[in-house]
Write a protein that holds these residues in place. Structure first.
Motif, PDB file in Angstrom:
ATOM      1  N   PHE A  11       0.755  -1.206  -0.009  1.00 25.51           N
ATOM      2  CA  PHE A  11       0.139   0.381   0.213  1.00 25.51           C
ATOM      3  C   PHE A  11       1.059   1.295  -0.287  1.00 25.51           C
ATOM      4  N   GLY A  12       2.114   1.307   0.883  1.00 26.58           N
ATOM      5  CA  GLY A  12       2.776   2.327   0.743  1.00 26.58           C
ATOM      6  C   GLY A  12       3.791   3.191  -0.332  1.00 26.58           C
ATOM      7  N   GLY A  13       3.663   1.679  -1.554  1.00 26.21           N
ATOM      8  CA  GLY A  13       4.239   1.833  -2.391  1.00 26.21           C
ATOM      9  C   GLY A  13       3.617   2.975  -3.403  1.00 26.21           C
ATOM     10  N   PHE A  14       2.277   1.934  -3.357  1.00 33.25           N
ATOM     11  CA  PHE A  14       1.408   2.752  -4.234  1.00 33.25           C
ATOM     12  C   PHE A  14       1.165   4.076  -4.068  1.00 33.25           C
ATOM     13  N   GLU A  31      -5.519  11.577   0.281  1.00 28.82           N
ATOM     14  CA  GLU A  31      -7.177  11.434  -0.324  1.00 28.82           C
ATOM     15  C   GLU A  31      -7.334  10.112  -0.165  1.00 28.82           C
ATOM     16  N   PRO A  32      -8.972   9.557   1.332  1.00 25.42           N
ATOM     17  CA  PRO A  32      -9.444   8.746   1.063  1.00 25.42           C
ATOM     18  C   PRO A  32     -10.320   8.275   0.305  1.00 25.42           C
ATOM     19  N   GLY A  33     -10.406   8.336  -1.267  1.00 26.95           N
ATOM     20  CA  GLY A  33     -10.982   7.961  -1.973  1.00 26.95           C
ATOM     21  C   GLY A  33     -10.238   6.930  -2.321  1.00 26.95           C
ATOM     22  N   PHE A  34      -9.446   7.881  -2.442  1.00 22.54           N
ATOM     23  CA  PHE A  34      -8.257   7.058  -3.449  1.00 22.54           C
ATOM     24  C   PHE A  34      -7.337   5.275  -2.571  1.00 22.54           C
ATOM     25  N   HIS A  35      -7.091   5.743  -1.183  1.00 19.89           N
ATOM     26  CA  HIS A  35      -6.888   4.471  -0.527  1.00 19.89           C
ATOM     27  C   HIS A  35      -8.364   3.189  -0.483  1.00 19.89           C
ATOM     28  N   GLU A  36      -8.734   4.571  -0.741  1.00 17.11           N
ATOM     29  CA  GLU A  36     -10.179   2.840  -0.297  1.00 17.11           C
ATOM     30  C   GLU A  36      -9.680   1.775  -1.692  1.00 17.11           C
ATOM     31  N   ALA A  37      -9.655   3.093  -3.020  1.00 17.78           N
ATOM     32  CA  ALA A  37      -9.649   2.830  -4.504  1.00 17.78           C
ATOM     33  C   ALA A  37      -8.589   1.347  -4.781  1.00 17.78           C
ATOM     34  N   VAL A  38      -7.406   1.673  -4.220  1.00 21.19           N
ATOM     35  CA  VAL A  38      -5.658   1.077  -3.945  1.00 21.19           C
ATOM     36  C   VAL A  38      -6.367  -0.643  -3.003  1.00 21.19           C
ATOM     37  N   ARG A  39      -6.833  -0.231  -2.069  1.00 23.59           N
ATOM     38  CA  ARG A  39      -7.541  -1.433  -1.016  1.00 23.59           C
ATOM     39  C   ARG A  39      -8.441  -2.032  -1.830  1.00 23.59           C
ATOM     40  N   GLU A  40      -9.517  -2.283  -2.421  1.00 20.95           N
ATOM     41  CA  GLU A  40     -10.466  -2.757  -2.852  1.00 20.95           C
ATOM     42  C   GLU A  40      -9.409  -3.520  -3.534  1.00 20.95           C
ATOM     43  N   HIS A  41      -8.743  -3.255  -4.895  1.00 17.51           N
ATOM     44  CA  HIS A  41      -8.305  -3.455  -5.531  1.00 17.51           C
ATOM     45  C   HIS A  41      -7.604  -4.690  -5.289  1.00 17.51           C
ATOM     46  N   ILE A  42      -6.745  -4.470  -4.129  1.00 15.50           N
ATOM     47  CA  ILE A  42      -4.980  -5.279  -3.347  1.00 15.50           C
ATOM     48  C   ILE A  42      -6.492  -6.556  -2.744  1.00 15.50           C
ATOM     49  N   ARG A  43      -7.813  -5.844  -2.106  1.00 13.70           N
ATOM     50  CA  ARG A  43      -8.436  -7.699  -1.648  1.00 13.70           C
ATOM     51  C   ARG A  43      -9.090  -8.310  -2.811  1.00 13.70           C
ATOM     52  N   GLY A  44      -8.977  -7.931  -3.970  1.00 11.50           N
ATOM     53  CA  GLY A  44      -9.866  -8.065  -5.260  1.00 11.50           C
ATOM     54  C   GLY A  44      -8.886  -9.301  -5.638  1.00 11.50           C
ATOM     55  N   GLY A  45      -7.987  -9.360  -5.733  1.00 12.60           N
ATOM     56  CA  GLY A  45      -6.558  -9.601  -6.108  1.00 12.60           C
ATOM     57  C   GLY A  45      -6.627  -8.849  -7.630  1.00 12.60           C
ATOM     58  N   LEU A  46      -7.214  -7.289  -7.761  1.00 12.73           N
ATOM     59  CA  LEU A  46      -6.825  -6.798  -8.764  1.00 12.73           C
ATOM     60  C   LEU A  46      -5.677  -6.006  -9.132  1.00 12.73           C
ATOM     61  N   ALA A  47      -5.047  -5.936  -8.482  1.00 12.57           N
ATOM     62  CA  ALA A  47      -4.058  -4.838  -8.071  1.00 12.57           C
ATOM     63  C   ALA A  47      -2.236  -5.466  -8.247  1.00 12.57           C
TER      64      ALA A  47
END
Length: 158
Positions: A11-14, A31-47
């Motif tokens: 996450f810190g790398g992103f 931006e919390p929205g960007f943080h959440e988007a990155v985390r959602e993609h990570i959790r979903g295996g799409l990052a």
């Protein structure tokens, strides 16, 4: 360089990558929205991340399903550009997320031709070299700069 699925440890790398391109994309690091988007993609295996020397030098967030797959975000660290990092990320994304899932296209929204980041980042030339073609205009970015959709046909009809 290794390209792999991203984990929470990345996450810190992103955020580091985002900090290097905020002048073109607008605020992201705080931006919390960007943080959440990155985390959602990570959790979903799409990052995906590209790692070299223990550092994240590129990141990609992917989504969609046949017939339309989407690159949601792709950034390569400035000092790693021109070294095949973006191409490796895109190749791995296609292998993991697109192949065998039917015919369609991969879309990405990037800078419009008149955007200062279009030349400085090399994004438009990068996508064209990967076989993408410019398509319709997209809504302006959060910083007000022009954007354009690029597409590439993928897969084979069933």
């Amino acid at each position: 360089m290794i390209v792999r699925l991203a984990g929470e440890r990345d996450f810190g790398g992103f955020l580091g990558l985002a900090g290097g391109v905020e002048q073109w994309f607008g605020a992201m690091v705080d931006e919390p929205g960007f943080h959440e988007a990155v985390r959602e993609h990570i959790r979903g295996g799409l990052a995906l991340v590209a790692v070299s020397g223990g550092s994240v030098v590129g990141g990609l967030l992917f989504g969609g399903a046949a017939p339309v797959f989407r690159v949601h975000w792709l950034v390569v660290a400035e000092d790693a550009r021109g070294q095949g990092v973006g191409q490796a990320l895109m190749g791995e994304a296609e292998r993991r997320f697109v192949r065998g899932r039917g015919a369609g296209c991969v879309e990405v929204v990037t800078f419009g031709a008149d955007h200062p980041g279009a030349v400085a980042s090399g994004a438009r030339v990068f996508y064209e070299r990967l076989g993408f073609s410019p398509a319709e205009a997209a809504p302006a970015g959060p910083e007000g700069g022009s954007r354009q959709v690029f597409r590439r046909v993928v897969g084979e009809p069933a």
